[in-house]
Design a protein around this motif. Structure first.
Motif, PDB file in Angstrom:
ATOM      1  N   LYS A 211     -11.084 -10.949 -23.221  1.00  0.00           N
ATOM      2  CA  LYS A 211     -12.292 -10.503 -22.224  1.00  0.00           C
ATOM      3  C   LYS A 211     -12.235  -9.068 -22.055  1.00  0.00           C
ATOM      4  N   ILE A 212     -13.205  -8.392 -21.603  1.00  0.00           N
ATOM      5  CA  ILE A 212     -13.380  -6.838 -21.452  1.00  0.00           C
ATOM      6  C   ILE A 212     -12.593  -6.146 -20.471  1.00  0.00           C
ATOM      7  N   ALA A 213     -11.753  -5.301 -20.208  1.00  0.00           N
ATOM      8  CA  ALA A 213     -11.171  -5.047 -19.275  1.00  0.00           C
ATOM      9  C   ALA A 213     -11.913  -3.923 -18.393  1.00  0.00           C
ATOM     10  N   HIS A 214     -12.156  -4.465 -17.305  1.00  0.00           N
ATOM     11  CA  HIS A 214     -12.853  -3.287 -16.198  1.00  0.00           C
ATOM     12  C   HIS A 214     -12.263  -3.024 -14.925  1.00  0.00           C
ATOM     13  N   LYS A 215     -11.009  -3.510 -14.969  1.00  0.00           N
ATOM     14  CA  LYS A 215     -10.271  -3.172 -13.543  1.00  0.00           C
ATOM     15  C   LYS A 215      -8.591  -2.604 -14.025  1.00  0.00           C
ATOM     16  N   ILE A 216      -8.143  -1.794 -13.005  1.00  0.00           N
ATOM     17  CA  ILE A 216      -6.798  -1.507 -13.280  1.00  0.00           C
ATOM     18  C   ILE A 216      -6.116  -1.940 -12.024  1.00  0.00           C
ATOM     19  N   ALA A 217      -4.923  -2.389 -12.463  1.00  0.00           N
ATOM     20  CA  ALA A 217      -4.085  -3.119 -11.348  1.00  0.00           C
ATOM     21  C   ALA A 217      -2.650  -2.250 -11.299  1.00  0.00           C
ATOM     22  N   PHE A 218      -2.394  -2.197  -9.946  1.00  0.00           N
ATOM     23  CA  PHE A 218      -0.893  -1.527  -9.716  1.00  0.00           C
ATOM     24  C   PHE A 218      -0.121  -2.752  -9.107  1.00  0.00           C
ATOM     25  N   VAL A 219       1.058  -2.768  -9.362  1.00  0.00           N
ATOM     26  CA  VAL A 219       1.822  -4.013  -9.096  1.00  0.00           C
ATOM     27  C   VAL A 219       2.537  -3.267  -7.826  1.00  0.00           C
ATOM     28  N   GLU A 220       2.358  -3.861  -6.624  1.00  0.00           N
ATOM     29  CA  GLU A 220       3.151  -3.685  -5.316  1.00  0.00           C
ATOM     30  C   GLU A 220       4.184  -4.409  -5.412  1.00  0.00           C
ATOM     31  N   THR A 221       4.350  -5.705  -5.737  1.00  0.00           N
ATOM     32  CA  THR A 221       5.595  -6.511  -5.966  1.00  0.00           C
ATOM     33  C   THR A 221       5.288  -7.452  -7.113  1.00  0.00           C
TER      34      THR A 221
ATOM     35  N   MET B  72       0.809  -1.164   0.197  1.00  0.00           N
ATOM     36  CA  MET B  72       0.158   0.111   0.160  1.00  0.00           C
ATOM     37  C   MET B  72       0.814   1.149   0.045  1.00  0.00           C
ATOM     38  N   GLU B  73       1.947   1.324   0.687  1.00  0.00           N
ATOM     39  CA  GLU B  73       2.898   2.278   0.658  1.00  0.00           C
ATOM     40  C   GLU B  73       3.351   2.667  -0.572  1.00  0.00           C
ATOM     41  N   ASN B  74       3.621   1.770  -1.602  1.00  0.00           N
ATOM     42  CA  ASN B  74       3.842   2.004  -2.858  1.00  0.00           C
ATOM     43  C   ASN B  74       3.054   2.696  -3.581  1.00  0.00           C
ATOM     44  N   LEU B  75       1.717   2.311  -3.455  1.00  0.00           N
ATOM     45  CA  LEU B  75       0.811   2.824  -4.211  1.00  0.00           C
ATOM     46  C   LEU B  75       0.439   4.231  -3.851  1.00  0.00           C
ATOM     47  N   ARG B  76       0.495   4.716  -2.334  1.00  0.00           N
ATOM     48  CA  ARG B  76       0.520   5.957  -2.047  1.00  0.00           C
ATOM     49  C   ARG B  76       1.484   6.836  -2.617  1.00  0.00           C
ATOM     50  N   SER B  77       2.561   6.313  -2.659  1.00  0.00           N
ATOM     51  CA  SER B  77       3.687   7.237  -3.265  1.00  0.00           C
ATOM     52  C   SER B  77       3.418   7.531  -4.632  1.00  0.00           C
ATOM     53  N   VAL B  78       3.106   6.526  -5.431  1.00  0.00           N
ATOM     54  CA  VAL B  78       2.863   6.884  -6.946  1.00  0.00           C
ATOM     55  C   VAL B  78       1.605   7.718  -7.154  1.00  0.00           C
ATOM     56  N   LEU B  79       0.799   7.568  -6.125  1.00  0.00           N
ATOM     57  CA  LEU B  79      -0.545   8.445  -5.923  1.00  0.00           C
ATOM     58  C   LEU B  79       0.080   9.937  -5.832  1.00  0.00           C
ATOM     59  N   SER B  80       1.212  10.079  -5.172  1.00  0.00           N
ATOM     60  CA  SER B  80       1.561  11.639  -4.847  1.00  0.00           C
ATOM     61  C   SER B  80       2.251  12.055  -6.090  1.00  0.00           C
ATOM     62  N   PHE B  81       2.378  11.294  -7.219  1.00  0.00           N
ATOM     63  CA  PHE B  81       3.139  11.801  -8.404  1.00  0.00           C
ATOM     64  C   PHE B  81       2.651  13.106  -8.884  1.00  0.00           C
ATOM     65  N   GLY B  82       3.657  13.941  -8.943  1.00  0.00           N
ATOM     66  CA  GLY B  82       3.165  15.305  -9.725  1.00  0.00           C
ATOM     67  C   GLY B  82       2.610  16.236  -8.878  1.00  0.00           C
ATOM     68  N   GLY B  83       2.236  15.780  -7.578  1.00  0.00           N
ATOM     69  CA  GLY B  83       1.706  16.687  -6.493  1.00  0.00           C
ATOM     70  C   GLY B  83       0.249  17.256  -6.905  1.00  0.00           C
ATOM     71  N   ILE B  84      -0.506  16.248  -7.836  1.00  0.00           N
ATOM     72  CA  ILE B  84      -1.844  16.604  -8.151  1.00  0.00           C
ATOM     73  C   ILE B  84      -3.093  16.552  -7.238  1.00  0.00           C
ATOM     74  N   LEU B  85      -2.683  15.260  -6.212  1.00  0.00           N
ATOM     75  CA  LEU B  85      -3.725  14.856  -5.373  1.00  0.00           C
ATOM     76  C   LEU B  85      -3.282  15.518  -3.803  1.00  0.00           C
ATOM     77  N   THR B  86      -3.911  15.943  -2.910  1.00  0.00           N
ATOM     78  CA  THR B  86      -3.700  16.350  -1.594  1.00  0.00           C
ATOM     79  C   THR B  86      -3.317  15.088  -0.798  1.00  0.00           C
ATOM     80  N   LYS B  87      -2.934  15.122   0.491  1.00  0.00           N
ATOM     81  CA  LYS B  87      -2.806  13.708   1.162  1.00  0.00           C
ATOM     82  C   LYS B  87      -3.937  13.247   1.546  1.00  0.00           C
ATOM     83  N   GLN B  88      -5.004  13.919   1.731  1.00  0.00           N
ATOM     84  CA  GLN B  88      -6.714  13.618   2.135  1.00  0.00           C
ATOM     85  C   GLN B  88      -7.031  12.785   0.889  1.00  0.00           C
ATOM     86  N   GLU B  89      -6.879  13.233  -0.376  1.00  0.00           N
ATOM     87  CA  GLU B  89      -7.245  12.529  -1.635  1.00  0.00           C
ATOM     88  C   GLU B  89      -6.596  11.411  -1.911  1.00  0.00           C
TER      89      GLU B  89
END
Length: 195
Positions: free
Chosen positions: A42-52, A1-18
């Motif tokens: 198959k139709i793609a309905h999901k996006i995945a993030f690779v933690e490991t 989850m830490e890796n995901l949070r780190s990538v979500l902070s990319f570009g400073g677009i989202l606030t910490k709460q977001e």
């Protein structure tokens, strides 16, 4: 989850709460080696993030052979974009090369988040552009040189992949036969290592 949070902070677009709100909307999933996240057709309905772990993206050619297009590593998102946006069956499949720990989010949740957090839509556009540019850059060497040159460049660019990905997938990615790759690897192995 830490890796995901780190990538979500990319570009400073989202606030910490977001970031916390978006991260909490992902669900944990684990793939065994060779297990699929996205099957072909198959139709793609999901996006995945690779933690490991490492996954590969492949297509099936007219003769029925699967052809490795590229690899997905830790801290990268993946989805068949065309299928995801058009609702048509995917032309690409996503398969675990090693055991993979994923954080997964469904399209309906993404749409809900995009309405709640306008900047999330901007974030998605930004990472999509970066991913597409990286894909082009990472595959550019495949158009030049002979099999040995391509393999050496592959190892130089990503020694971890060269160590962990099975030989048949690397050969497929480099558009050479497994026999050629085996021969190249033997040639490159030092015969006499002086102590």
């Amino acid at each position: 989850m830490e890796n995901l949070r780190s990538v979500l902070s990319f570009g400073g677009i989202l606030t910490k709460q977001e970031i916390a709100h978006v991260a909490a909307s992902f669900r944990y999933s684990k793939l065994k080696t060779e297990e699929h996240f996205q099957e072909p057709d198959k139709i793609a309905h999901k996006i995945a993030f690779v933690e490991t772990g490492i996954a590969r993206v492949y297509t099936v050619d007219p003769e029925g052979n699967d052809v490795t297009k590229h690899f997905i590593k830790e801290n990268q998102f993946f989805v068949d974009l065309e299928s995801y946006y058009t609702g048509k069956p995917a032309t690409e499949a996503f398969q675990a090369v090693t055991v993979c720990e994923l954080m997964v989010i469904h399209k309906s949740v993404i749409e809900k988040l995009s309405n709640e957090i306008p900047n999330f839509y901007i974030f998605l556009k930004s990472i999509t552009e970066v991913a597409l540019l990286n894909k082009i850059k990472n595959n550019d060497f495949l158009n030049f040189g002979n099999a040995k040159t391509k393999y050496l460049e592959f190892v130089r660019r990503d020694p971890v992949l060269a160590q962990q990905v099975p030989q048949q997938y690397i050969a497929s990615y480099l558009k050479i036969t497994p026999q050629s790759l085996s021969r190249i690897r033997k040639e490159l192995t030092p015969k006499n290592i002086k102590k």
